[in-house]
Design a protein around this motif. Structure first.
Motif, PDB file in Angstrom:
ATOM      1  N   ALA A 159      51.052  41.124  43.747  1.00 53.72           N
ATOM      2  CA  ALA A 159      50.335  42.555  43.354  1.00 53.72           C
ATOM      3  C   ALA A 159      49.224  42.224  42.546  1.00 53.72           C
ATOM      4  O   ALA A 159      48.255  42.933  42.575  1.00 53.72           O
ATOM      5  N   LEU A 160      49.191  40.967  41.568  1.00 58.94           N
ATOM      6  CA  LEU A 160      47.775  40.907  41.144  1.00 58.94           C
ATOM      7  C   LEU A 160      46.795  40.614  41.965  1.00 58.94           C
ATOM      8  O   LEU A 160      45.621  40.982  41.634  1.00 58.94           O
ATOM      9  N   ALA A 161      47.048  39.706  42.926  1.00 59.43           N
ATOM     10  CA  ALA A 161      46.085  39.425  43.822  1.00 59.43           C
ATOM     11  C   ALA A 161      45.426  40.508  44.581  1.00 59.43           C
ATOM     12  O   ALA A 161      44.489  40.780  44.707  1.00 59.43           O
ATOM     13  N   ASP A 162      46.396  41.464  44.962  1.00 64.51           N
ATOM     14  CA  ASP A 162      45.841  42.612  45.766  1.00 64.51           C
ATOM     15  C   ASP A 162      45.200  43.378  44.642  1.00 64.51           C
ATOM     16  O   ASP A 162      43.895  43.931  45.185  1.00 64.51           O
ATOM     17  N   GLY A 163      45.674  43.820  43.675  1.00 64.76           N
ATOM     18  CA  GLY A 163      44.840  44.873  42.533  1.00 64.76           C
ATOM     19  C   GLY A 163      43.693  44.129  41.967  1.00 64.76           C
ATOM     20  O   GLY A 163      42.847  44.829  42.108  1.00 64.76           O
ATOM     21  N   ILE A 164      43.743  42.884  41.882  1.00 69.80           N
ATOM     22  CA  ILE A 164      42.602  42.460  41.162  1.00 69.80           C
ATOM     23  C   ILE A 164      41.269  42.557  42.269  1.00 69.80           C
ATOM     24  O   ILE A 164      40.199  42.550  41.987  1.00 69.80           O
ATOM     25  N   GLN A 165      41.738  42.461  43.650  1.00 74.02           N
ATOM     26  CA  GLN A 165      40.494  42.654  44.636  1.00 74.02           C
ATOM     27  C   GLN A 165      40.052  44.166  44.767  1.00 74.02           C
ATOM     28  O   GLN A 165      38.718  44.096  44.546  1.00 74.02           O
ATOM     29  N   ILE A 166      40.798  45.103  44.207  1.00 69.87           N
ATOM     30  CA  ILE A 166      40.259  46.568  43.913  1.00 69.87           C
ATOM     31  C   ILE A 166      39.393  46.556  42.631  1.00 69.87           C
ATOM     32  O   ILE A 166      38.072  47.135  42.814  1.00 69.87           O
TER      33      ILE A 166
END
Length: 189
Positions: A159-166
């Protein structure tokens, strides 16, 4: 025999298209890339390009699949999945167009009828257990806290990896890989 040869040529052409699309999207970005440009790069018309895909959304999903394939070969995760994830996040700084494509299709894939929906479901079905196994290996090696629930922590890290991309797409000073490493450092012994 002619059908088999024709099929093999079609598979090869599709791979050529995906390789070219990956290159163009990496350089020009999701918003800046036209499918005509991809078609031109492989020497076909736009209808010729689309002959190999059911729709634009199917092509875009196939580009993400190709990206994961290439990233998996370039940044192997067999040794330690978490280290591989961090390496891929570092690489993502160099391919903002593919990050934009990932973010856009991830949002659209919420709809079960969207062509990217199965891709994301399957992706998480592979990534989450692999990351949980990596956490278990670190626990067994004594480098991660024993009280961690590997399945929960793997979900939080993804979730961090996906969200940090945003966040990175909005502010390029965000250190995607560094933030994942900082979170993990809180969980180490």
């Amino acid at each position: 025999m002619a059908e088999r040869g024709s099929y093999a040529k079609g598979v090869a052409r599709r791979e050529e298209i995906l390789t070219a699309a990956l290159d163009v999207f990496s350089r020009e970005g999701y918003r800046g890339t036209s499918l005509r440009e991809v078609a031109k790069q492989v020497g076909v018309s736009l209808p010729g390009l689309m002959h190999y895909f059911e729709s634009k959304e199917h092509l875009l999903t196939a580009i993400l699949q190709k990206r994961d394939e290439v990233d998996g070969e370039t940044y192997p995760t067999e040794g330690d999945f978490l280290d591989g994830l961090v390496a891929i996040m570092r690489h993502n700084r160099d391919v903002p167009g593919l990050v934009q494509l990932f973010i856009t299709l991830a949002a659209a894939a919420e709809d079960p009828s969207h062509p990217a929906h199965p891709f994301f479901v399957d992706r998480y079905a592979l990534v989450l257990p692999a990351l949980a196994d990596s956490i278990r290996e670190r626990q067994a090696a004594g480098t991660a806290r024993a009280d961690l629930d590997p399945e929960h922590i793997s979900r939080v890290i993804v979730a961090l990896a996906d969200g940090i991309q945003i966040q990175w797409a909005l502010d390029r000073s965000v250190d995607m890989a560094g933030d994942i490493e900082r979170l993990w450092s809180l969980l180490e012994i």
